[in-house]
Design a protein around this motif. Structure first.
Motif, PDB file in Angstrom:
ATOM      1  N   LYS A  51      22.269   9.841 -11.565  1.00 41.07           N
ATOM      2  CA  LYS A  51      20.904   9.868 -11.069  1.00 41.07           C
ATOM      3  C   LYS A  51      19.998   9.105 -12.016  1.00 41.07           C
ATOM      4  CE  LYS A  51      21.284  14.302  -8.651  1.00 41.07           C
ATOM      5  NZ  LYS A  51      20.754  15.682  -8.539  1.00 41.07           N
ATOM      6  N   CYS A  52      18.881   8.667 -11.488  1.00 38.11           N
ATOM      7  CA  CYS A  52      17.894   7.953 -12.302  1.00 38.11           C
ATOM      8  C   CYS A  52      16.921   8.960 -12.899  1.00 38.11           C
ATOM      9  CB  CYS A  52      17.145   6.935 -11.454  1.00 38.11           C
ATOM     10  SG  CYS A  52      15.872   6.030 -12.362  1.00 38.11           S
ATOM     11  N   PRO A  53      16.703   8.911 -14.225  1.00 34.06           N
ATOM     12  CA  PRO A  53      15.710   9.798 -14.831  1.00 34.06           C
ATOM     13  C   PRO A  53      14.334   9.573 -14.188  1.00 34.06           C
ATOM     14  CG  PRO A  53      17.055   8.759 -16.512  1.00 34.06           C
ATOM     15  CD  PRO A  53      17.383   8.085 -15.235  1.00 34.06           C
ATOM     16  N   PRO A  54      13.532  10.631 -14.027  1.00 30.28           N
ATOM     17  CA  PRO A  54      12.234  10.515 -13.355  1.00 30.28           C
ATOM     18  C   PRO A  54      11.282   9.539 -14.033  1.00 30.28           C
ATOM     19  CG  PRO A  54      12.853  12.810 -13.658  1.00 30.28           C
ATOM     20  CD  PRO A  54      13.848  12.005 -14.407  1.00 30.28           C
ATOM     21  N   GLU A  55      11.410   9.393 -15.371  1.00 31.44           N
ATOM     22  CA  GLU A  55      10.462   8.546 -16.090  1.00 31.44           C
ATOM     23  C   GLU A  55      10.803   7.067 -15.994  1.00 31.44           C
ATOM     24  OE1 GLU A  55      13.687   9.761 -18.988  1.00 31.44           O
ATOM     25  OE2 GLU A  55      12.504  10.687 -17.385  1.00 31.44           O
ATOM     26  N   ALA A  87      17.911   2.896 -13.017  1.00 36.25           N
ATOM     27  CA  ALA A  87      18.941   3.111 -14.042  1.00 36.25           C
ATOM     28  C   ALA A  87      20.258   2.536 -13.549  1.00 36.25           C
ATOM     29  CB  ALA A  87      19.075   4.599 -14.338  1.00 36.25           C
ATOM     30  N   PHE A  88      21.091   2.101 -14.493  1.00 30.67           N
ATOM     31  CA  PHE A  88      22.365   1.466 -14.137  1.00 30.67           C
ATOM     32  C   PHE A  88      23.529   2.160 -14.839  1.00 30.67           C
ATOM     33  CE2 PHE A  88      19.235  -1.814 -13.406  1.00 30.67           C
ATOM     34  CZ  PHE A  88      19.668  -2.429 -12.243  1.00 30.67           C
ATOM     35  N   LEU A  89      24.654   2.166 -14.178  1.00 33.04           N
ATOM     36  CA  LEU A  89      25.921   2.614 -14.746  1.00 33.04           C
ATOM     37  C   LEU A  89      26.915   1.486 -14.502  1.00 33.04           C
ATOM     38  CD1 LEU A  89      27.141   5.216 -16.039  1.00 33.04           C
ATOM     39  CD2 LEU A  89      27.974   5.812 -13.740  1.00 33.04           C
ATOM     40  N   TRP A  90      27.553   0.973 -15.587  1.00 32.62           N
ATOM     41  CA  TRP A  90      28.413  -0.205 -15.458  1.00 32.62           C
ATOM     42  C   TRP A  90      29.869   0.164 -15.585  1.00 32.62           C
ATOM     43  CZ3 TRP A  90      25.994  -4.165 -13.501  1.00 32.62           C
ATOM     44  CH2 TRP A  90      24.594  -4.284 -13.695  1.00 32.62           C
ATOM     45  N   LEU A 129      26.419   0.531 -10.841  1.00 29.90           N
ATOM     46  CA  LEU A 129      25.831   1.488  -9.910  1.00 29.90           C
ATOM     47  C   LEU A 129      24.355   1.585 -10.255  1.00 29.90           C
ATOM     48  CD1 LEU A 129      26.616   3.459  -7.598  1.00 29.90           C
ATOM     49  CD2 LEU A 129      26.826   5.254  -9.352  1.00 29.90           C
ATOM     50  N   ARG A 130      23.499   1.312  -9.294  1.00 26.05           N
ATOM     51  CA  ARG A 130      22.052   1.315  -9.521  1.00 26.05           C
ATOM     52  C   ARG A 130      21.430   2.488  -8.798  1.00 26.05           C
ATOM     53  NH1 ARG A 130      17.713  -0.701  -6.496  1.00 26.05           N
ATOM     54  NH2 ARG A 130      15.853  -1.295  -7.740  1.00 26.05           N
ATOM     55  N   LYS A 148      18.730   6.421  -3.015  1.00 25.03           N
ATOM     56  CA  LYS A 148      20.099   6.808  -3.261  1.00 25.03           C
ATOM     57  C   LYS A 148      20.807   5.707  -4.041  1.00 25.03           C
ATOM     58  CE  LYS A 148      20.482   9.637   0.907  1.00 25.03           C
ATOM     59  NZ  LYS A 148      21.214   9.866   2.183  1.00 25.03           N
ATOM     60  N   PRO A 149      21.821   6.037  -4.853  1.00 26.90           N
ATOM     61  CA  PRO A 149      22.536   5.031  -5.648  1.00 26.90           C
ATOM     62  C   PRO A 149      23.230   4.010  -4.755  1.00 26.90           C
ATOM     63  CG  PRO A 149      22.993   7.243  -6.450  1.00 26.90           C
ATOM     64  CD  PRO A 149      22.298   7.397  -5.133  1.00 26.90           C
ATOM     65  N   ALA A 150      23.434   2.792  -5.303  1.00 22.58           N
ATOM     66  CA  ALA A 150      24.137   1.744  -4.576  1.00 22.58           C
ATOM     67  C   ALA A 150      24.940   0.907  -5.562  1.00 22.58           C
ATOM     68  CB  ALA A 150      23.142   0.863  -3.826  1.00 22.58           C
ATOM     69  N   TYR A 151      26.128   0.479  -5.130  1.00 22.45           N
ATOM     70  CA  TYR A 151      26.919  -0.427  -5.952  1.00 22.45           C
ATOM     71  C   TYR A 151      26.253  -1.805  -5.972  1.00 22.45           C
ATOM     72  CZ  TYR A 151      30.875   2.841  -6.041  1.00 22.45           C
ATOM     73  OH  TYR A 151      31.689   3.928  -6.251  1.00 22.45           O
TER      74      TYR A 151
END
Length: 435
Positions: free
Chosen positions: A15-19, A23-26, A35-36, A42-45
Protein backbone atom coordinates in the motif's frame (compact mmCIF):
# COMPACT_ATOMS: atom_id res chain seq x y z
CA UNK A 1 16.21 1.47 -5.81
CA UNK A 2 15.82 -1.57 -3.55
CA UNK A 3 14.48 -4.75 -5.07
CA UNK A 4 12.74 -7.76 -3.58
CA UNK A 5 11.38 -10.99 -4.94
CA UNK A 6 7.66 -10.60 -5.65
CA UNK A 7 5.40 -12.97 -3.75
CA UNK A 8 1.63 -13.09 -3.53
CA UNK A 9 1.72 -11.83 0.05
CA UNK A 10 4.04 -8.92 -0.66
CA UNK A 11 2.04 -7.85 -3.71
CA UNK A 12 -1.39 -8.08 -2.03
CA UNK A 13 -0.18 -6.32 1.09
CA UNK A 14 1.53 -3.42 -0.68
CA UNK A 15 0.00 0.00 0.00
CA UNK A 16 1.01 3.61 -0.46
CA UNK A 17 1.64 5.55 2.76
CA UNK A 18 -0.96 8.35 3.20
CA UNK A 19 1.71 11.07 3.25
CA UNK A 20 3.08 10.09 -0.18
CA UNK A 21 1.64 10.69 -3.64
CA UNK A 22 2.81 7.30 -4.87
CA UNK A 23 4.98 4.36 -3.81
CA UNK A 24 6.83 1.65 -5.73
CA UNK A 25 7.88 -1.93 -5.05
CA UNK A 26 10.50 -3.31 -7.48
CA UNK A 27 10.93 -6.94 -8.45
CA UNK A 28 14.33 -8.57 -8.11
CA UNK A 29 13.50 -11.31 -10.62
CA UNK A 30 12.38 -9.42 -13.76
CA UNK A 31 14.39 -6.25 -14.51
CA UNK A 32 12.17 -3.17 -14.76
CA UNK A 33 9.06 -4.75 -13.24
CA UNK A 34 7.51 -2.75 -10.43
CA UNK A 35 4.30 -2.35 -8.48
CA UNK A 36 2.93 1.19 -8.18
CA UNK A 37 0.38 2.32 -5.61
CA UNK A 38 -1.32 5.63 -4.70
CA UNK A 39 -3.26 6.52 -1.56
CA UNK A 40 -6.57 6.60 -3.42
CA UNK A 41 -6.03 4.01 -6.18
CA UNK A 42 -5.41 0.31 -6.46
CA UNK A 43 -1.87 -1.04 -7.13
CA UNK A 44 -0.80 -1.75 -10.72
CA UNK A 45 2.17 -3.48 -12.31
CA UNK A 46 4.45 -1.12 -14.24
CA UNK A 47 7.53 -1.54 -16.38
CA UNK A 48 10.30 1.03 -16.17
CA UNK A 49 13.45 1.24 -18.29
CA UNK A 50 15.54 3.61 -20.41
CA UNK A 51 14.92 4.08 -24.14
CA UNK A 52 17.35 6.21 -26.20
CA UNK A 53 18.70 7.86 -23.06
CA UNK A 54 15.30 8.76 -21.60
CA UNK A 55 13.28 7.15 -18.81
CA UNK A 56 10.31 5.12 -19.98
CA UNK A 57 7.44 3.80 -17.89
CA UNK A 58 4.50 1.68 -19.08
CA UNK A 59 1.56 0.42 -17.06
CA UNK A 60 1.08 -3.35 -17.42
CA UNK A 61 -2.09 -3.88 -15.42
CA UNK A 62 -3.73 -4.76 -12.13
CA UNK A 63 -2.47 -7.63 -9.92
CA UNK A 64 -6.05 -8.84 -9.94
CA UNK A 65 -5.74 -9.51 -13.69
CA UNK A 66 -2.02 -10.33 -13.96
CA UNK A 67 -0.31 -13.12 -12.05
CA UNK A 68 3.27 -12.49 -10.90
CA UNK A 69 4.77 -14.87 -13.52
CA UNK A 70 2.71 -13.24 -16.30
CA UNK A 71 3.75 -9.75 -15.22
CA UNK A 72 7.41 -10.86 -15.09
CA UNK A 73 7.12 -12.36 -18.59
CA UNK A 74 5.58 -9.14 -19.89
CA UNK A 75 8.40 -7.08 -18.39
CA UNK A 76 11.02 -9.29 -20.08
CA UNK A 77 9.14 -8.95 -23.40
CA UNK A 78 9.12 -5.15 -23.13
CA UNK A 79 12.82 -5.10 -22.31
CA UNK A 80 13.57 -7.26 -25.37
CA UNK A 81 11.76 -4.73 -27.55
CA UNK A 82 13.95 -1.95 -26.17
CA UNK A 83 17.04 -4.05 -26.76
CA UNK A 84 15.91 -4.39 -30.39
CA UNK A 85 15.64 -0.62 -30.71
CA UNK A 86 11.82 -0.54 -30.59
CA UNK A 87 9.74 1.79 -28.43
CA UNK A 88 7.13 -0.33 -26.56
CA UNK A 89 4.90 2.74 -26.24
CA UNK A 90 4.60 3.00 -30.05
CA UNK A 91 3.68 -0.66 -30.28
CA UNK A 92 1.07 -0.23 -27.59
CA UNK A 93 -0.41 2.81 -29.31
CA UNK A 94 -0.52 0.91 -32.60
CA UNK A 95 -2.21 -2.04 -30.92
CA UNK A 96 -4.76 0.27 -29.31
CA UNK A 97 -5.35 2.01 -32.65
CA UNK A 98 -5.89 -1.33 -34.39
CA UNK A 99 -8.29 -2.36 -31.66
CA UNK A 100 -10.16 0.93 -31.87
CA UNK A 101 -10.36 0.60 -35.65
CA UNK A 102 -11.77 -2.89 -35.34
CA UNK A 103 -14.32 -1.69 -32.82
CA UNK A 104 -15.29 1.21 -35.09
CA UNK A 105 -15.61 -1.13 -38.05
CA UNK A 106 -17.77 -3.48 -36.02
CA UNK A 107 -19.93 -0.58 -34.87
CA UNK A 108 -20.23 0.65 -38.46
CA UNK A 109 -21.25 -2.80 -39.66
CA UNK A 110 -23.89 -2.86 -36.94
CA UNK A 111 -25.24 0.59 -37.92
CA UNK A 112 -28.86 0.07 -38.90
CA UNK A 113 -30.94 1.73 -41.57
CA UNK A 114 -33.20 2.98 -38.78
CA UNK A 115 -30.32 4.91 -37.21
CA UNK A 116 -29.44 6.63 -40.49
CA UNK A 117 -32.99 7.19 -41.78
CA UNK A 118 -33.76 10.20 -39.51
CA UNK A 119 -30.52 11.84 -40.69
CA UNK A 120 -31.67 11.30 -44.27
CA UNK A 121 -35.00 12.95 -43.53
CA UNK A 122 -33.18 15.86 -41.93
CA UNK A 123 -30.38 16.35 -44.46
CA UNK A 124 -31.26 14.44 -47.61
CA UNK A 125 -33.21 17.22 -49.30
CA UNK A 126 -33.24 17.28 -53.11
CA UNK A 127 -30.79 19.43 -55.06
CA UNK A 128 -31.71 23.07 -55.65
CA UNK A 129 -34.15 23.04 -52.70
CA UNK A 130 -33.78 24.18 -49.11
CA UNK A 131 -35.99 21.40 -47.79
CA UNK A 132 -38.19 18.47 -48.76
CA UNK A 133 -41.55 19.25 -50.29
CA UNK A 134 -43.99 18.87 -47.36
CA UNK A 135 -46.08 16.22 -49.08
CA UNK A 136 -43.07 14.10 -50.10
CA UNK A 137 -41.56 14.42 -46.62
CA UNK A 138 -44.85 13.23 -45.16
CA UNK A 139 -44.85 10.28 -47.59
CA UNK A 140 -41.29 9.36 -46.56
CA UNK A 141 -42.32 9.36 -42.91
CA UNK A 142 -45.47 7.34 -43.63
CA UNK A 143 -43.52 4.77 -45.65
CA UNK A 144 -41.28 4.06 -42.64
CA UNK A 145 -43.92 4.45 -39.92
CA UNK A 146 -44.21 1.57 -37.40
CA UNK A 147 -48.00 1.54 -37.56
CA UNK A 148 -50.20 0.54 -34.65
CA UNK A 149 -51.92 3.92 -34.42
CA UNK A 150 -55.68 4.34 -34.42
CA UNK A 151 -57.00 4.90 -37.89
CA UNK A 152 -58.40 8.37 -38.61
CA UNK A 153 -61.15 6.74 -40.61
CA UNK A 154 -62.72 3.41 -39.83
CA UNK A 155 -61.89 0.90 -37.13
CA UNK A 156 -58.60 -0.71 -36.13
CA UNK A 157 -55.02 0.46 -36.25
CA UNK A 158 -52.68 1.39 -39.05
CA UNK A 159 -50.30 -1.18 -40.50
CA UNK A 160 -46.54 -0.56 -40.67
CA UNK A 161 -45.28 1.34 -43.70
CA UNK A 162 -43.61 -0.67 -46.48
CA UNK A 163 -40.13 0.57 -45.55
CA UNK A 164 -40.50 -0.14 -41.83
CA UNK A 165 -39.07 -3.73 -42.02
CA UNK A 166 -35.88 -2.35 -43.61
CA UNK A 167 -35.13 -0.07 -40.65
CA UNK A 168 -33.93 -2.98 -38.52
CA UNK A 169 -31.38 -4.13 -41.11
CA UNK A 170 -27.71 -3.15 -40.84
CA UNK A 171 -26.94 -0.62 -43.56
CA UNK A 172 -24.02 -2.82 -44.63
CA UNK A 173 -26.42 -5.76 -44.94
CA UNK A 174 -28.73 -4.10 -47.49
CA UNK A 175 -28.00 -5.87 -50.75
CA UNK A 176 -29.78 -7.33 -53.75
CA UNK A 177 -30.92 -10.41 -51.83
CA UNK A 178 -32.31 -8.60 -48.80
CA UNK A 179 -34.13 -6.02 -50.96
CA UNK A 180 -35.56 -8.72 -53.23
CA UNK A 181 -36.86 -10.65 -50.23
CA UNK A 182 -38.34 -7.46 -48.75
CA UNK A 183 -39.93 -6.37 -52.02
CA UNK A 184 -41.54 -9.76 -52.65
CA UNK A 185 -43.18 -9.65 -49.21
CA UNK A 186 -44.44 -6.08 -49.60
CA UNK A 187 -45.68 -6.65 -53.15
CA UNK A 188 -48.22 -9.14 -51.79
CA UNK A 189 -50.01 -6.24 -50.08
CA UNK A 190 -49.70 -3.94 -53.10
CA UNK A 191 -47.26 -3.93 -56.01
CA UNK A 192 -47.50 -0.23 -56.80
CA UNK A 193 -47.06 0.80 -53.17
CA UNK A 194 -44.07 -1.53 -52.84
CA UNK A 195 -42.58 -0.16 -56.08
CA UNK A 196 -42.97 3.42 -54.86
CA UNK A 197 -41.35 2.51 -51.54
CA UNK A 198 -38.46 0.95 -53.47
CA UNK A 199 -37.96 4.15 -55.49
CA UNK A 200 -37.84 6.15 -52.24
CA UNK A 201 -35.34 3.72 -50.74
CA UNK A 202 -33.14 4.04 -53.80
CA UNK A 203 -32.93 7.75 -53.04
CA UNK A 204 -31.85 6.91 -49.50
CA UNK A 205 -29.11 4.58 -50.80
CA UNK A 206 -27.86 7.25 -53.22
CA UNK A 207 -27.65 9.74 -50.36
CA UNK A 208 -25.75 7.27 -48.15
CA UNK A 209 -23.34 6.45 -50.97
CA UNK A 210 -22.55 10.16 -51.35
CA UNK A 211 -21.61 10.52 -47.67
CA UNK A 212 -18.01 9.57 -46.75
CA UNK A 213 -19.07 8.09 -43.41
CA UNK A 214 -21.58 5.69 -45.02
CA UNK A 215 -20.05 5.11 -48.47
CA UNK A 216 -18.18 1.93 -47.60
CA UNK A 217 -21.30 0.46 -45.99
CA UNK A 218 -23.67 1.18 -48.87
CA UNK A 219 -24.54 -0.90 -51.92
CA UNK A 220 -25.84 1.99 -54.01
CA UNK A 221 -27.16 -0.21 -56.81
CA UNK A 222 -28.83 -2.85 -54.65
CA UNK A 223 -32.30 -1.61 -55.62
CA UNK A 224 -31.45 -1.69 -59.33
CA UNK A 225 -30.56 -5.35 -59.51
CA UNK A 226 -32.16 -7.22 -62.40
CA UNK A 227 -33.94 -9.64 -60.07
CA UNK A 228 -35.76 -6.72 -58.46
CA UNK A 229 -36.40 -4.61 -61.56
CA UNK A 230 -37.94 -7.61 -63.35
CA UNK A 231 -40.45 -7.92 -60.50
CA UNK A 232 -41.65 -4.31 -60.74
CA UNK A 233 -45.11 -3.75 -62.26
CA UNK A 234 -44.84 -2.78 -65.90
CA UNK A 235 -46.82 0.43 -65.38
CA UNK A 236 -44.82 1.73 -62.42
CA UNK A 237 -44.48 4.99 -64.29
CA UNK A 238 -48.01 6.33 -64.59
CA UNK A 239 -49.22 7.70 -67.90
CA UNK A 240 -52.85 8.40 -67.01
CA UNK A 241 -54.47 11.42 -68.64
CA UNK A 242 -57.86 12.60 -69.83
CA UNK A 243 -58.77 11.73 -73.38
CA UNK A 244 -60.55 14.42 -75.33
CA UNK A 245 -63.80 12.41 -75.29
CA UNK A 246 -63.63 12.14 -71.48
CA UNK A 247 -63.32 15.87 -70.83
CA UNK A 248 -67.11 16.66 -70.91
CA UNK A 249 -67.97 13.93 -68.41
CA UNK A 250 -65.04 14.78 -66.14
CA UNK A 251 -65.84 18.49 -66.20
CA UNK A 252 -69.52 17.93 -65.45
CA UNK A 253 -68.68 15.61 -62.55
CA UNK A 254 -66.21 18.09 -61.05
CA UNK A 255 -68.45 21.11 -61.60
CA UNK A 256 -71.29 19.38 -59.74
CA UNK A 257 -69.25 18.65 -56.60
CA UNK A 258 -70.81 20.02 -53.43
CA UNK A 259 -67.37 21.17 -52.25
CA UNK A 260 -67.02 24.31 -54.38
CA UNK A 261 -63.40 24.90 -53.37
CA UNK A 262 -62.40 21.39 -54.43
CA UNK A 263 -64.32 21.84 -57.66
CA UNK A 264 -62.49 25.05 -58.52
CA UNK A 265 -59.15 23.56 -57.48
CA UNK A 266 -59.50 20.49 -59.72
CA UNK A 267 -60.56 22.57 -62.72
CA UNK A 268 -57.69 25.01 -62.12
CA UNK A 269 -55.25 22.08 -62.10
CA UNK A 270 -56.43 21.04 -65.55
CA UNK A 271 -56.39 24.60 -66.91
CA UNK A 272 -52.94 25.58 -65.60
CA UNK A 273 -51.00 22.29 -65.63
CA UNK A 274 -49.68 23.15 -62.15
CA UNK A 275 -48.54 20.50 -59.68
CA UNK A 276 -51.09 19.82 -56.96
CA UNK A 277 -49.00 21.22 -54.09
CA UNK A 278 -48.03 24.30 -56.09
CA UNK A 279 -51.65 25.25 -56.67
CA UNK A 280 -52.85 24.22 -53.21
CA UNK A 281 -50.36 26.66 -51.65
CA UNK A 282 -51.47 29.60 -53.86
CA UNK A 283 -52.21 32.72 -51.81
CA UNK A 284 -54.36 35.71 -52.66
CA UNK A 285 -51.25 37.88 -52.43
CA UNK A 286 -49.90 36.05 -55.47
CA UNK A 287 -53.02 36.49 -57.62
CA UNK A 288 -52.79 39.66 -59.68
CA UNK A 289 -56.22 40.34 -61.18
CA UNK A 290 -55.15 43.73 -62.52
CA UNK A 291 -52.23 42.48 -64.62
CA UNK A 292 -53.65 38.97 -64.92
CA UNK A 293 -50.75 36.96 -63.44
CA UNK A 294 -50.30 34.06 -61.01
CA UNK A 295 -47.10 33.58 -59.01
CA UNK A 296 -46.85 30.04 -57.68
CA UNK A 297 -44.26 27.98 -55.84
CA UNK A 298 -42.12 25.97 -58.20
CA UNK A 299 -40.45 22.55 -57.85
CA UNK A 300 -37.35 23.55 -59.82
CA UNK A 301 -37.03 27.25 -59.03
CA UNK A 302 -38.35 29.16 -56.03
CA UNK A 303 -41.37 30.53 -57.88
CA UNK A 304 -42.65 30.93 -61.40
CA UNK A 305 -45.12 33.42 -62.81
CA UNK A 306 -47.70 32.45 -65.43
CA UNK A 307 -50.56 34.30 -67.09
CA UNK A 308 -53.94 34.34 -65.34
CA UNK A 309 -56.26 33.09 -68.06
CA UNK A 310 -59.83 34.49 -68.30
CA UNK A 311 -61.81 31.46 -67.07
CA UNK A 312 -59.42 30.78 -64.20
CA UNK A 313 -59.59 34.49 -63.22
CA UNK A 314 -63.39 34.40 -63.13
CA UNK A 315 -63.42 31.13 -61.21
CA UNK A 316 -60.98 32.36 -58.56
CA UNK A 317 -62.93 35.60 -58.16
CA UNK A 318 -66.00 33.59 -57.11
CA UNK A 319 -64.18 31.90 -54.22
CA UNK A 320 -64.67 33.31 -50.71
CA UNK A 321 -61.66 35.05 -49.15
CA UNK A 322 -61.51 33.49 -45.70
CA UNK A 323 -57.75 33.49 -45.20
CA UNK A 324 -54.46 33.90 -47.02
CA UNK A 325 -54.95 30.84 -49.25
CA UNK A 326 -57.01 30.88 -52.43
CA UNK A 327 -58.20 27.31 -51.95
CA UNK A 328 -58.96 27.70 -48.25
CA UNK A 329 -59.96 24.95 -45.86
CA UNK A 330 -61.06 24.71 -42.24
CA UNK A 331 -58.38 22.07 -41.64
CA UNK A 332 -55.15 22.56 -39.71
CA UNK A 333 -53.19 23.63 -42.81
CA UNK A 334 -55.70 26.36 -43.60
CA UNK A 335 -55.75 25.27 -47.24
CA UNK A 336 -56.87 22.36 -49.33
CA UNK A 337 -54.55 19.35 -48.88
CA UNK A 338 -56.21 16.25 -50.31
CA UNK A 339 -58.98 16.20 -52.92
CA UNK A 340 -58.77 12.54 -53.82
CA UNK A 341 -62.21 11.76 -52.36
CA UNK A 342 -63.82 14.64 -54.24
CA UNK A 343 -62.03 13.63 -57.43
CA UNK A 344 -63.12 10.02 -56.96
CA UNK A 345 -66.76 11.15 -56.84
CA UNK A 346 -66.36 13.10 -60.07
CA UNK A 347 -64.64 10.13 -61.75
CA UNK A 348 -67.40 7.79 -60.63
CA UNK A 349 -70.02 10.16 -62.00
CA UNK A 350 -68.16 10.28 -65.35
CA UNK A 351 -67.40 6.52 -65.40
CA UNK A 352 -63.66 7.25 -65.70
CA UNK A 353 -61.16 4.89 -64.06
CA UNK A 354 -57.52 5.28 -63.05
CA UNK A 355 -57.12 9.06 -63.44
CA UNK A 356 -54.93 10.49 -60.69
CA UNK A 357 -54.66 14.10 -59.57
CA UNK A 358 -51.25 14.27 -61.25
CA UNK A 359 -52.89 12.90 -64.38
CA UNK A 360 -54.59 16.29 -64.76
CA UNK A 361 -51.15 17.83 -65.22
CA UNK A 362 -50.37 15.36 -68.00
CA UNK A 363 -53.80 16.11 -69.47
CA UNK A 364 -52.93 19.82 -69.69
CA UNK A 365 -49.79 18.99 -71.64
CA UNK A 366 -51.53 16.64 -74.07
CA UNK A 367 -54.54 18.89 -74.56
CA UNK A 368 -52.21 21.85 -74.99
CA UNK A 369 -50.47 20.06 -77.85
CA UNK A 370 -53.85 19.27 -79.40
CA UNK A 371 -54.74 22.96 -79.12
CA UNK A 372 -51.66 23.81 -81.19
CA UNK A 373 -49.60 25.51 -78.48
CA UNK A 374 -45.79 25.26 -78.85
CA UNK A 375 -44.06 22.65 -76.69
CA UNK A 376 -41.79 25.30 -75.17
CA UNK A 377 -44.73 27.46 -74.08
CA UNK A 378 -46.47 24.46 -72.53
CA UNK A 379 -43.28 23.48 -70.68
CA UNK A 380 -42.77 27.01 -69.36
CA UNK A 381 -46.33 27.26 -68.03
CA UNK A 382 -45.99 23.85 -66.36
CA UNK A 383 -42.62 24.70 -64.82
CA UNK A 384 -40.67 22.00 -66.62
CA UNK A 385 -36.93 22.48 -66.73
CA UNK A 386 -36.08 24.15 -70.06
CA UNK A 387 -34.83 21.97 -72.88
CA UNK A 388 -32.35 23.56 -75.24
CA UNK A 389 -33.33 21.15 -78.00
CA UNK A 390 -37.11 21.47 -77.81
CA UNK A 391 -38.21 23.81 -80.59
CA UNK A 392 -35.18 26.04 -79.97
CA UNK A 393 -36.66 26.73 -76.53
CA UNK A 394 -36.16 30.09 -74.92
CA UNK A 395 -38.15 31.60 -72.03
CA UNK A 396 -41.09 33.74 -73.11
CA UNK A 397 -42.41 36.81 -71.34
CA UNK A 398 -45.77 36.62 -69.56
CA UNK A 399 -47.45 38.55 -72.35
CA UNK A 400 -45.88 36.23 -74.92
CA UNK A 401 -47.19 33.19 -73.03
CA UNK A 402 -50.68 34.60 -72.53
CA UNK A 403 -52.11 33.88 -76.02
CA UNK A 404 -50.96 30.27 -75.86
CA UNK A 405 -52.44 29.63 -72.40
CA UNK A 406 -55.70 31.26 -73.46
CA UNK A 407 -55.64 29.08 -76.58
CA UNK A 408 -55.27 25.96 -74.43
CA UNK A 409 -57.99 27.11 -72.02
CA UNK A 410 -60.42 27.81 -74.88
CA UNK A 411 -59.73 24.36 -76.35
CA UNK A 412 -60.42 22.61 -73.03
CA UNK A 413 -63.58 24.65 -72.42
CA UNK A 414 -64.75 23.79 -75.92
CA UNK A 415 -64.20 20.09 -75.28
CA UNK A 416 -66.07 20.41 -71.96
CA UNK A 417 -68.99 22.10 -73.71
CA UNK A 418 -68.64 25.26 -71.61
CA UNK A 419 -69.76 28.50 -73.22
CA UNK A 420 -67.87 31.33 -71.61
CA UNK A 421 -67.53 35.05 -72.27
CA UNK A 422 -63.79 35.70 -71.93
CA UNK A 423 -64.45 39.44 -71.75
CA UNK A 424 -66.81 39.23 -68.77
CA UNK A 425 -65.65 40.92 -65.57
CA UNK A 426 -64.09 38.61 -62.98
CA UNK A 427 -66.73 37.31 -60.60
CA UNK A 428 -69.47 37.32 -63.20
CA UNK A 429 -68.75 33.75 -64.22
CA UNK A 430 -71.70 31.85 -65.59
CA UNK A 431 -71.82 28.44 -67.28
CA UNK A 432 -74.35 28.88 -70.04
CA UNK A 433 -74.75 25.34 -71.28
CA UNK A 434 -73.21 21.88 -71.71
CA UNK A 435 -73.52 20.39 -75.16
Amino acid sequence: MAKIAFTAGRVSGFKCPPEKKQAFLWDATAPGLGLRATPAGKPAYVFQSVYQGKDLRITIGSPAAWSIPDAQAKARELQRLIDEGKDPRDLKREALAVHAEKQAAAAARALTVGEVWPLYLENGKPKRRDAWKPRYRADLEAMAAPGGEKKKRGQGTTRPGPLYPLLALPLAGVNEDTLKSWYDREAVAGKHQAARALMMFRGFLRWCAARPEYRSLTDRDAGKAAAIVESLPSNTRRTDALEAAQVPGWWAGVEQLSNRTASAYLRALLLTGARREELAALTWANVDFQWRKLTIADKVDTTRTIPLSPYVAHMLATLPRVGPYVFASTGKAGRITDTRNSHAKALQSAAIEGLTIHGLRRSFSLLGEAAGAPAGAIAQVMGHKPSATAEGYRPRSIDALRPFLEQIEAHILSLAGVQFDAKAAPGALRVVAYT
